[in-house]
Design a protein around this motif. Structure first.
Motif, short mmCIF file in Angstrom:
data_model
loop_
_atom_site.label_atom_id
_atom_site.label_comp_id
_atom_site.label_asym_id
_atom_site.label_seq_id
_atom_site.Cartn_x
_atom_site.Cartn_y
_atom_site.Cartn_z
N HIS A 99 0.82 -1.22 0.00
CA HIS A 99 0.00 0.00 0.00
C HIS A 99 0.85 1.26 0.00
N GLU A 100 2.05 1.14 0.58
CA GLU A 100 2.92 2.33 0.70
C GLU A 100 3.69 2.59 -0.59
N LYS A 101 3.91 1.57 -1.39
CA LYS A 101 4.65 1.78 -2.63
C LYS A 101 4.11 0.98 -3.84
N LEU A 102 4.06 -0.36 -3.71
CA LEU A 102 3.88 -1.18 -4.91
C LEU A 102 2.58 -0.90 -5.68
N LEU A 103 1.47 -0.67 -4.94
CA LEU A 103 0.20 -0.41 -5.62
C LEU A 103 0.14 1.01 -6.21
N LEU A 104 1.09 1.86 -5.82
CA LEU A 104 1.09 3.23 -6.33
C LEU A 104 1.87 3.34 -7.64
N LEU A 105 2.64 2.30 -7.95
CA LEU A 105 3.59 2.43 -9.06
C LEU A 105 2.95 2.53 -10.45
N LYS A 106 1.81 1.85 -10.65
CA LYS A 106 1.22 1.86 -12.00
C LYS A 106 0.88 3.30 -12.44
N ASP A 107 0.51 4.14 -11.51
CA ASP A 107 0.17 5.52 -11.88
C ASP A 107 1.39 6.43 -11.92
N LYS A 108 2.56 5.87 -11.59
CA LYS A 108 3.78 6.69 -11.61
C LYS A 108 4.67 6.36 -12.80
N MET A 109 4.19 5.46 -13.68
CA MET A 109 5.00 5.14 -14.86
C MET A 109 5.14 6.38 -15.74
N ASN A 110 6.32 6.54 -16.31
CA ASN A 110 6.59 7.72 -17.15
C ASN A 110 6.14 7.54 -18.60
N THR A 111 6.25 6.29 -19.11
CA THR A 111 5.98 6.07 -20.54
C THR A 111 4.68 5.28 -20.73
N ASP A 112 4.06 5.49 -21.89
CA ASP A 112 2.82 4.77 -22.20
C ASP A 112 3.06 3.27 -22.26
N THR A 113 4.22 2.88 -22.81
CA THR A 113 4.51 1.45 -22.94
C THR A 113 4.58 0.79 -21.56
#
Ligand code: ADP
Ligand code: NI
Length: 218
Positions: free
Chosen positions: A174-188
């Motif tokens: 909850h503190e990091k891993l689930l937040l990562l998908k919205d922090k990706m920089n590229t569309d790919t």
């Protein structure tokens, strides 16, 4: 270029010979593969991206008393030693310094398409089935509890509280891993992250169902 990459592979394998399994040569290999795939879809300097992927965890600060300059320093000395041009050496050092999740919670002033790609590649390896394995491995390495219903996750963390956390491993989702998908920089990377994210959600639902032993979740 091929020669320079081969040499760097040998250097990194030696450097990481005794690394913890979540940050070992296999992590580097997966991140490097992610980078190669992202490069087929996102334009950037291939050599900078591949070198940064290979060298990004040679001296992670969390395993070196918090020293965040050691990794970029060793990488810089190494790359100068094999004759990589000065601009690329500096660029790789900036990427290593700025790509970590911790760094992204502070004030980031460096941006480049190459940083975006290598950071996405590293983040992809933190989620999904491999992300789950790495998180519990790291928790075991630090002797953390798997889960503790009495210790809620802290989702709004600053750099210091994130770095100093000793919370159970489930909280890290909850503190990091689930937040990562919205922090990706590229569309790919965003596309690749979607199914890995869904898999973690499914995993957590099953985890809590089993924890409750068939009783309704509390
Ligand atoms: P970075 O090194 O990018 O700043 P982290 O310190 O979160 O980011 O480390 C990267 C990986 O190490 C995570 O994706 C996870 O696999 C593992 N890790 C780090 N901290 C924890 C933690 N508290 N619980 C479980 N795994 C962790
Ligand atoms: Ni990494």
């Amino acid at each position: 270029m091929k020669h320079c990459i081969d040499q760097t592979v040998n250097f990194v394998r030696r450097q990481l010979a005794n690394a913890e399994a979540g940050h070992d040569w296999w992590h580097i290999l997966r991140v490097w593969n992610n980078v190669k795939y992202l490069l087929t879809r996102e334009p950037a300097d291939t050599l900078v991206c591949e070198l940064a992927a290979l060298l990004h965890d040679i001296a992670d600060s969390k395993f070196h008393g918090g020293d965040e300059t050691l990794g970029p320093r060793i990488a810089g000395e190494y790359l100068n030693g094999i004759g990589v041009d000065e601009n690329r050496v500096k660029h790789v050092q900036e990427i290593i310094l700025n790509m970590s999740y911790k760094a992204s919670l502070g004030h980031v002033t460096f941006h480049s398409p190459e940083l975006a790609i290598v950071q996405d590649a590293d983040r992809l390896d933190a989620i999904g089935a491999i992300g789950i394995a790495r998180a519990f491995h790291y928790g075991g390495f630090k002797n953390r509890e798997l889960y503790n219903p009495g210790i809620p996750p802290v989702t709004q963390q600053n750099r210091e509280s994130y770095k100093n956390s000793t919370a159970p491993t489930l909280n890290h989702f909850h503190e990091k891993l689930l937040l990562l998908k919205d922090k990706m920089n590229t569309d790919t990377a965003r596309e690749l992250a979607a199914s890995r994210h869904a898999f973690m959600e499914q995993y957590l639902a099953q985890f809590h169902a089993e924890w409750a032993g068939g009783l309704p979740a509390q």
